[in-house]
Write a protein that holds these residues in place. Structure first.
Motif, mmCIF file in Angstrom:
data_model
loop_
_atom_site.group_PDB
_atom_site.id
_atom_site.type_symbol
_atom_site.label_atom_id
_atom_site.label_comp_id
_atom_site.label_asym_id
_atom_site.label_seq_id
_atom_site.Cartn_x
_atom_site.Cartn_y
_atom_site.Cartn_z
ATOM 1 N N ALA A 252 0.812 -1.222 0.000
ATOM 2 C CA ALA A 252 0.000 0.000 0.000
ATOM 3 C C ALA A 252 0.842 1.267 0.000
ATOM 4 O O ALA A 252 0.611 2.182 0.771
ATOM 5 N N LEU A 253 1.843 1.322 -0.875
ATOM 6 C CA LEU A 253 2.624 2.552 -1.019
ATOM 7 C C LEU A 253 1.891 3.471 -1.994
ATOM 8 O O LEU A 253 1.301 3.009 -2.959
ATOM 9 N N TYR A 254 1.954 4.778 -1.723
ATOM 10 C CA TYR A 254 1.294 5.729 -2.620
ATOM 11 C C TYR A 254 2.089 5.804 -3.912
ATOM 12 O O TYR A 254 3.246 6.232 -3.900
ATOM 13 N N PRO A 255 1.488 5.399 -5.045
ATOM 14 C CA PRO A 255 2.267 5.208 -6.270
ATOM 15 C C PRO A 255 2.865 6.498 -6.836
ATOM 16 O O PRO A 255 3.892 6.454 -7.498
ATOM 17 N N HIS A 256 2.234 7.643 -6.576
ATOM 18 C CA HIS A 256 2.711 8.879 -7.204
ATOM 19 C C HIS A 256 3.708 9.624 -6.337
ATOM 20 O O HIS A 256 4.170 10.696 -6.711
ATOM 21 N N MET A 257 4.015 9.071 -5.164
ATOM 22 C CA MET A 257 4.946 9.766 -4.276
ATOM 23 C C MET A 257 6.286 9.031 -4.234
ATOM 24 O O MET A 257 6.330 7.810 -4.344
ATOM 25 N N ASN B 54 6.401 9.088 0.687
ATOM 26 C CA ASN B 54 5.587 8.019 1.248
ATOM 27 C C ASN B 54 5.787 7.936 2.752
ATOM 28 O O ASN B 54 4.829 7.839 3.514
ATOM 29 N N PHE C 296 4.505 11.173 4.647
ATOM 30 C CA PHE C 296 3.104 11.596 4.478
ATOM 31 C C PHE C 296 2.396 11.861 5.807
ATOM 32 O O PHE C 296 1.786 12.911 6.001
ATOM 33 N N SER C 297 2.510 10.910 6.737
ATOM 34 C CA SER C 297 1.786 11.075 7.997
ATOM 35 C C SER C 297 2.318 12.270 8.788
ATOM 36 O O SER C 297 1.553 12.984 9.430
ATOM 37 N N ARG D 249 7.548 3.440 6.668
ATOM 38 C CA ARG D 249 6.429 4.357 6.835
ATOM 39 C C ARG D 249 5.805 4.175 8.222
ATOM 40 O O ARG D 249 5.340 5.127 8.831
#
Lengths: 291, 385
Positions: free
Chosen positions: B92-97, B102, B105-106, B153
């Motif tokens: 579940a990594l953010y593909p565009h970051m 990634n 993010f939090s 993450r």
């Protein structure tokens, strides 16, 4: 048996036939464009000689300038430029807003499911199949009540309402395959409803945004019925103006001017297809095949 | 770092009566972790282990019971405020970051100052040896690297509890073994209370300080790996833990309440197991024997008459190099035995296998619960259930 053996004559024939057929059809489809372009660069005198397929003997830009700036549409002789910008004013907000709504609907219908989400989606989908003619009178009334009858704003509203069904369909199917774990991960990272939408989902929606923009752009730009029904005079979009231009010429028909004006009206959709066409096919595929 | 407590936690998806959703997906789940413990939830698919974890995460609401993290009841607290971090099976990594974004993010959402973000991401990256990947996008990473980023993450957030939902099942076999060791190492280093879901009992045994074995939404046993192996509560746990699985034979209890007999085997119940049979009313019992506890006995002609032996025909021989697996037909059961590879056996041959009496397991013929469990040698970690 060597793998580099020349292809036998017999096995080449189907390929030759295939290409021949394709070339013939391609020529057939390109013919009108060719005729339009050559005609628009000819002088009226040359057109009247009758050889439609010939290249211009004497190239001239006058018909294009005339179509843009001085051709008579109805009683005004200002060309189609004003109407061209009317269409731009309609198409940009209509496409952007309907695409955003569609993306948002798709997001809620796939990632924030609620009781009856299938029925809601079914109803939205049903909206895609309502024939234009049915809504003409009610919509005219609505535009009147909202005091935006005979304005480009009114047409923007009509196109947004009509477009939401399709844009929702596109985005819902795309987001259906978008992994839920990403949404969950974002939730745990502290992202809320809108943060997830704008920072996780939308940036990953490139292909489907292209599909939606092409679809909406061509539909809105090419629309004639709504334009002719809900606007008149100087508020009409370019498609309506083109029709009026062709019908309001008196005496000799200025085919070259008409063709140039038609080219002006067609160029934006052509440009959109050429720029984004390959993404269009990719985007259409990505909904069905898990990437 | 925290103590996690689950009290009578229930999950019901509220399906119509009689439909498959009407039963409880998780039933009366009770567990109290120690601070910094590594707890593994294991069981076959659909046993409710992932649902339990998602309830701890807050991605699903518990229908009943209480979930406490460091004493605070979090049942009504949204996921982001539970101070937990989760690692998903699909990463579940953010593909565009980029990897950096990634992991950041939090922190960014919490409006952490930029230099603090940088410091924490770099720190996590160096723990996981992924500093050189920070500028890359997830699609440019291998499976193992993606998994590291997903762990990173989680680490960056410095949560009270780590939740890991089958994080290794998308990796190939070799990488899985490496990452297994690495997660254990990571846990030892950070000391954060960790829940780990897996369907792989080997993973559970090698990683967990304590293991929760689940079936059909119910806890079957909570124990240390060693105790699960040596003192399974019931036949499910006995068969689930250990590879190859434990063999089960249906035996008649003889009149002396000690001898357990079948047509081609005879065992003797000793110690606590024997005493348990004194008060046991049934005439039959399940005898469990692990393949690795069976020995090949040179056939002396009258072997079948001795205690704790069985005789049967070899149906399958699988030489694995170090050991040889044989399947032997004993009455109506197929018994797997793990023999030394120097023992020469041939297909179709009749052989005698023996098992030390203290290695036998007895289970009630109806309830399949273990009989005459001896007290564990060492007290298990804070008892639950």
């Amino acid at each position: 048996m060597s793998t580099t053996a020349p292809i036998s004559r017999a096995s080449m024939w189907p390929r030759i036939v295939l290409y021949a057929v394709l070339i013939v059809f391609a020529a057939l489809f390109l013919m009108p464009l060719y005729v339009m372009l050559t005609t628009s660069f000819k002088t009226l005198a040359e057109i009247q000689q009758g050889n439609m397929l010939a290249l211009p003997e004497q190239w001239t830009l006058t018909p294009w300038l005339e179509a843009w700036g001085s051709a008579c549409i109805g009683l005004d002789c200002d060309g189609i430029s004003g109407y061209f910008f009317n269409s731009i004013k309609i198409v940009i907000p209509a496409v952007v807003i309907s695409a955003l709504f569609g993306a948002f609907n798709g997001y809620v219908l796939t990632k924030w499911r609620f009781r009856g989400h299938k029925i809601v989606f079914g109803l939205i989908l049903f909206g895609c199949f309502i024939p234009f003619q049915i809504i003409l009178l009610p919509m005219a009334r609505v535009l009147g009540v909202l005091h935006i009858a005979n304005t480009t704003t009114g047409l923007v509203l009509v196109h947004i309402v009509y477009g939401i069904g399709f844009t929702t369909l596109f985005f819902r199917n795309y987001y259906e395959t978008f992994p839920n774990e990403l949404i969950r991960a974002a939730m745990l990272d502290g992202a809320g409803f809108f943060t997830i939408f704008f920072r996780i989902l939308l940036p990953a929606s490139g292909p489907i945004i292209v599909v939606t923009v092409i679809w909406q752009f061509t539909n809105v730009w090419n629309d004639f019925l709504f334009g002719v029904s809900f606007t008149s005079g100087e508020n009409a979009p370019v498609t309506v103006a083109l029709n009026n231009l062709v019908n309001s010429s008196t005496g000799v028909k200025a085919y070259n001017v008409n063709m140039a004006a038609a080219m002006f009206a067609a160029v934006p959709t052509l440009v959109v297809y050429v720029l984004a066409g390959k993404y269009f096919v990719r985007g259409l595929m990505s909904g069905s095949v898990k990437g | 770092m925290a103590i996690v407590e689950l009290k009578n936690v229930v999950k019901n998806y509220g399906g119509h009566k009689g439909s498959k959703d009407s039963a409880n997906a998780v039933e009366n789940f009770n567990l109290l972790t120690e601070d910094g413990e590594f707890v593994v939830l294991v069981g076959p698919s659909g046993c409710g282990k992932s649902t339990t974890m998602r309830m701890i995460a807050g991605l699903e609401n518990n229908t009943g019971g209480e979930i406490r993290i460091s004493g605070r009841d979090v049942s009504a607290v949204p996921p982001k405020d539970r101070d937990i971090a989760m690692v998903f099976q699909s990463y579940a990594l953010y593909p565009h970051m980029s990897v950096f974004e990634n992991m950041a993010f939090s922190l960014r959402l919490k409006k952490t100052p930029n230099d603090e973000v940088k410091r924490r991401v770099n720190e996590a990256a160096s723990i996981l040896n992924i500093e050189h990947l920070l500028e890359r996008k997830p699609r440019a990473l291998s499976g193992g690297q993606r998994q590291r980023v997903a762990l990173g993450r989680a680490i960056v957030r410095q949560p009270q509890v780590f939740l890991m939902d089958e994080p290794l099942s998308n990796l190939d076999a070799k990488l899985r073994v490496d990452m297994r060791a690495e997660i254990v190492k990571l846990h030892r280093k950070l000391g954060v209370t960790t829940f780990y879901v897996t369907h792989d009992q080997v993973e559970a045994m090698t990683m967990g300080q304590r293991i929760v074995v689940m079936l059909d939404g119910k806890i079957q046993q909570v124990d240390t790996p060693q105790n699960l192996y040596e003192r399974p509560n019931n036949m499910f746990v006995a068969g689930f833990i250990g590879t190859p699985s434990m063999n089960f034979l249906r035996a008649k209890i003889a009149s002396d309440r000690r001898a357990l007999e079948g047509e081609s085997f005879r065992f003797k119940a000793e110690g606590a197991r024997g005493t348990a049979l004194d008060t046991h009313t049934a005439n039959e019992v399940w005898v469990g024997v692990r393949p690795e506890h069976l020995r090949y006995v040179e056939d002396s002609g009258h072997g079948a008459g001795l205690e704790n032996m069985m005789r049967g025909t070899i149906e399958v021989v699988e030489p694995l190099g170090a050991v040889t697996m044989v399947q032997v037909q004993i009455d109506d059961a197929r018994v797997t035995a793990q023999l030394d590879s120097h023992v020469q056996v041939t297909l179709g041959e009749t052989i005698t296998l023996a098992c030390a009496g203290e290695k036998l397991h007895l289970f009630d013929a109806d309830s399949e619960q273990a009989l005459g469990l001896e007290q564990p040698v060492s007290e298990p970690l804070s008892a639950a259930v």
